[in-house]
Design a protein around this motif. Structure first.
Motif, short mmCIF file in Angstrom:
data_model
loop_
_atom_site.label_atom_id
_atom_site.label_comp_id
_atom_site.label_asym_id
_atom_site.label_seq_id
_atom_site.Cartn_x
_atom_site.Cartn_y
_atom_site.Cartn_z
N THR A 157 -4.06 -8.33 -7.20
CA THR A 157 -4.29 -7.31 -6.21
C THR A 157 -2.90 -6.58 -6.48
OG1 THR A 157 -5.83 -7.98 -4.62
CG2 THR A 157 -4.23 -6.50 -4.00
N ILE A 158 -3.16 -5.16 -6.52
CA ILE A 158 -1.73 -4.27 -6.55
C ILE A 158 -1.59 -3.69 -5.05
CG2 ILE A 158 -0.70 -2.25 -7.63
CD1 ILE A 158 -1.52 -4.76 -9.40
N LEU A 159 -0.31 -4.08 -4.65
CA LEU A 159 -0.11 -3.22 -3.12
C LEU A 159 1.07 -2.37 -3.44
CD1 LEU A 159 0.05 -6.86 -1.07
CD2 LEU A 159 -2.15 -4.79 -1.37
N ALA A 160 1.67 -1.85 -2.60
CA ALA A 160 2.68 -0.75 -2.61
C ALA A 160 3.87 -1.64 -2.92
CB ALA A 160 2.78 -0.01 -1.51
N PRO A 161 5.07 -1.00 -3.53
CA PRO A 161 6.25 -1.79 -3.82
C PRO A 161 6.80 -2.48 -2.60
CG PRO A 161 6.26 -0.05 -5.17
CD PRO A 161 4.91 -0.02 -4.39
N ALA A 162 6.55 -1.62 -1.36
CA ALA A 162 7.27 -1.96 0.02
C ALA A 162 6.57 -3.28 0.63
CB ALA A 162 7.19 -0.84 0.85
N ALA A 163 5.37 -3.39 0.00
CA ALA A 163 4.56 -4.79 0.69
C ALA A 163 5.43 -5.98 0.13
CB ALA A 163 3.17 -5.04 0.13
N TYR A 164 6.41 -6.03 -0.85
CA TYR A 164 6.82 -7.26 -1.48
C TYR A 164 8.27 -7.34 -0.83
CZ TYR A 164 2.99 -6.75 -4.30
OH TYR A 164 1.56 -6.75 -4.83
N GLN A 165 8.52 -8.30 0.26
CA GLN A 165 9.66 -8.30 0.92
C GLN A 165 10.16 -9.69 0.81
OE1 GLN A 165 8.46 -7.41 4.82
NE2 GLN A 165 7.84 -5.28 4.39
N GLY A 166 11.05 -9.76 -0.41
CA GLY A 166 11.63 -11.05 -0.80
C GLY A 166 10.44 -12.18 -1.23
N LYS A 167 10.07 -13.28 -0.67
CA LYS A 167 9.09 -13.91 -1.13
C LYS A 167 7.88 -13.68 -0.19
CE LYS A 167 11.84 -18.04 -2.51
NZ LYS A 167 12.09 -19.28 -2.38
N THR A 168 7.99 -12.76 0.85
CA THR A 168 6.86 -12.64 1.78
C THR A 168 6.12 -11.26 1.54
OG1 THR A 168 8.26 -11.31 3.32
CG2 THR A 168 8.09 -13.80 3.60
N ILE A 169 4.87 -11.37 1.86
CA ILE A 169 3.93 -10.28 1.45
C ILE A 169 3.58 -9.50 2.79
CG2 ILE A 169 1.70 -9.31 0.35
CD1 ILE A 169 2.51 -11.46 -1.74
N ASP A 170 3.60 -8.08 2.94
CA ASP A 170 2.86 -7.66 4.13
C ASP A 170 2.02 -6.33 3.57
OD1 ASP A 170 2.34 -6.36 6.28
OD2 ASP A 170 4.28 -5.69 6.96
N PRO A 171 0.74 -6.64 3.88
CA PRO A 171 -0.22 -5.81 3.13
C PRO A 171 -0.52 -4.51 4.15
CG PRO A 171 -1.45 -7.56 3.81
CD PRO A 171 0.19 -8.05 4.35
N VAL A 172 -0.21 -4.46 5.44
CA VAL A 172 -0.63 -3.67 6.37
C VAL A 172 -0.06 -2.34 5.79
CG1 VAL A 172 -0.26 -3.20 8.90
CG2 VAL A 172 -0.41 -5.51 8.17
N GLY A 173 -0.96 -1.56 5.82
CA GLY A 173 -0.64 -0.11 5.35
C GLY A 173 -0.15 0.19 4.04
N ARG A 174 -0.50 -0.88 3.14
CA ARG A 174 -0.05 -0.79 1.76
C ARG A 174 -0.81 -1.07 0.71
NH1 ARG A 174 4.88 -3.55 4.75
NH2 ARG A 174 6.22 -1.50 4.89
N CYS A 175 -2.22 -1.13 0.88
CA CYS A 175 -3.38 -1.20 0.01
C CYS A 175 -3.64 0.10 -0.80
CB CYS A 175 -4.63 -2.09 0.62
SG CYS A 175 -4.35 -3.45 1.43
N THR A 176 -4.85 0.02 -1.51
CA THR A 176 -5.36 1.18 -2.08
C THR A 176 -6.67 1.50 -1.78
OG1 THR A 176 -5.75 -0.01 -4.09
CG2 THR A 176 -3.71 1.41 -4.18
N GLY A 177 -7.49 0.28 -0.90
CA GLY A 177 -8.78 0.27 -0.86
C GLY A 177 -9.29 1.09 0.10
N PRO A 178 -10.89 1.28 0.24
CA PRO A 178 -11.36 2.07 1.41
C PRO A 178 -11.08 1.66 2.78
CG PRO A 178 -12.94 0.84 0.40
CD PRO A 178 -11.62 0.18 -0.53
#
Length: 497
Positions: A157-178
């Motif tokens: 999956t490709i998320l926005a660069p801001a989703a990757y915060q060190g070792k953690t991932i925050d997908p809220v508001g950072r996807c491309t899907g429907p």
């Protein structure tokens, strides 16, 4: 341009003419919650994809064919080098543009993760780099024609660069899907809303929620009561209960999954091929299919169903207790000499019943079996570390990559990242490396069939049944068909009357 495509399983194509339904939402019940805070190597990536938030460079459609996703084209420019051209005009849900650099950030985060994903690990991938604004170059460790199929797995999956915060991932508001994830309670639910700016067109539904209900009976109750519009993974006993229920339709699909008995090939006793063959001969797969699954599945000889183009020919399920006893005698094993622990996990309710049958049938040939049932997360470390004896597993053989190569590499190569059998053969490794470089699918399939026959003959794993998956949905839900690999559920076209 070299493209990889295959047609094996058929399901109805989804409508592309859905009209936006203001105020309409959908709730579906899933059995597995958010477990790792969205680490892409885990099943969380599949959950994010089913929610309709996560997207990949390549999509795998309902006919098991590769098609453009966030990339519109891909080309193998050298045996180990592929280039993917990105779709124009795509924005992440936080407004950031989809660029080659953003893709490189996402995929390099995956490569550098403490636990990389099976389809996209440093063992397979050498590097990812941006070539200008719209081209991503991926270099593999060895020549491979299968990279496009790997790029369809939700792990990539490709998320926005801001989703990757060190070792953690925050997908809220950072996807491309429907759909956009708006709230997460990891053990309870995920809420999502429509992405009005979706590159593929405005989704029909306003949004919805996935609720996490590990207990299959509770999921069935929720779809019957209307609390859930879709319930995933109905167990065999539930199929009979729901057939004919008013307002509920069952969605059934023969999926590329197998219920298997994993044998730790390094354990004393199980490191003898004759003992493994005895266990294979002592278990009645037909009886398991008929009783536990109430005839909804078929007994297995290999992981692959017989009509797969890569299925081995000339083999059939074995049930021969006399042969099993003779093999143990040949191995010098006396009745009562062997004792093993059999692991089963709770999210697949049928595994407990299968374990009881295996316990009884192995007891008939003088092998004592102690059964331990627990949550999967409690038993996986023992399986990965090789400290267990035997374990039951439901395994998708096209889940990692839409080609058996991914399954065989992960589960049966010497360095396989999911090699819970702890099996190692230089011959198998060499054949898999050869298959990865073959552009002719039929030539690859012949190798897979040979390897499956070898695994059967050596009884490295005992394959029990080839599975049929069943979902239950309200008849009000339209444009929903189960995806063969359950990559997708909330599409832009799904509607509720």
């Amino acid at each position: 341009m070299k493209r990889y495509a295959m047609t094996v399983f058929c399901a109805a194509a989804l409508s592309t003419s859905a009209i936006a339904q203001e105020g309409k939402t959908l709730t579906y019940a899933d059995f597995q919650p958010v477990q790792t805070n969205w680490q892409m190597a885990s099943d969380d990536s599949y959950l994010g994809s089913r929610v309709g938030c996560f997207e990949t460079l390549v999509r795998l459609n309902w006919q098991m064919q590769l098609e453009p996703g966030l990339a519109t084209a891909w080309e193998q420019i050298e045996p180990t080098v592929w280039e993917f051209t990105l779709r124009d005009g795509v924005e992440f849900q936080d407004g950031a543009p989809l660029t080659a650099e953003a893709v490189a950030v996402a995929l390099n985060h995956l490569l550098n993760a403490e636990m990389p994903a099976r389809p996209f690990s440093p063992k397979l991938i050498k590097s990812v780099e941006a070539v200008g604004e719209k081209v991503v170059r991926i270099t593999t460790q060895t020549p491979s024609v299968l990279l496009p199929a790997q790029m369809a797995a939700p792990n990539t999956t490709i998320l926005a660069p801001a989703a990757y915060q060190g070792k953690t991932i925050d997908p809220v508001g950072r996807c491309t899907g429907p759909f956009e994830i708006v709230e997460v309670k990891p053990k309870e639910y995920v809420k999502f809303k429509r992405n009005d700016n979706y590159w593929g067109g405005k989704p029909a539904l306003e949004g919805g929620m996935v609720v996490f209900i590990p207990d299959a009976n509770t999921r069935m109750t929720q779809v019957r009561s209307g609390e859930a519009d879709i319930a995933r993974l109905i167990p065999p006993h539930g199929v009979k209960q729901l057939e004919g229920a008013q307002g509920i339709e069952l969605v059934k699909l023969k999926t590329p999954r197998v219920t298997e008995l994993l044998l730790n090939n390094k354990k004393e006793g199980l490191n003898d091929v004759r003992v493994r063959q005895a266990i294979q001969a002592a278990i009645d797969g037909e009886a398991i299919a008929a009783s536990v699954y109430e005839g909804t599945v078929t007994a297995a000889a290999s992981a692959f169903v017989p009509d797969d183009p890569w299925a081995p020919k000339g083999i059939a399920p074995i049930y021969d207790p006399a042969r099993a006893k003779a093999l143990l005698e040949e191995a010098g094993i006396q009745p009562g000499q062997l004792q093993f622990e059999l692991l089963a996990y709770t999210s697949r309710t049928e595994l407990k019943d299968i374990a009881a049958i295996i316990q009884a049938q192995l007891g008939e040939i003088g092998i004592k079996v102690n059964v331990r049932v627990a949550e999967y997360t409690a038993i996986e470390p023992d399986m990965m570390a090789g400290t267990y004896d035997m374990a039951l597993m439901s395994r998708g053989y096209l889940t990692d990559i839409a080609d058996p190569y991914g399954f065989l590499l992960a589960d049966y190569s010497c360095g396989g990242s999911y090699n819970m059998s702890h099996y190692c053969s230089e011959e198998v490794d060499a054949q898999l490396e050869k298959a990865a470089a073959l552009s002719d699918p039929q030539a690859r399939y012949e190798i897979y069939a040979q390897l499956a026959k070898k695994l059967f003959d050596e009884a490295n794993t005992v394959y029990l049944v080839n599975e049929t998956s069943v979902d239950a949905r309200s008849e009000r839900v339209k444009n929903y068909e189960m995806h063969p690999l359950v990559y997708y559920l909330m599409t832009k076209d799904i509607t509720v009357e």
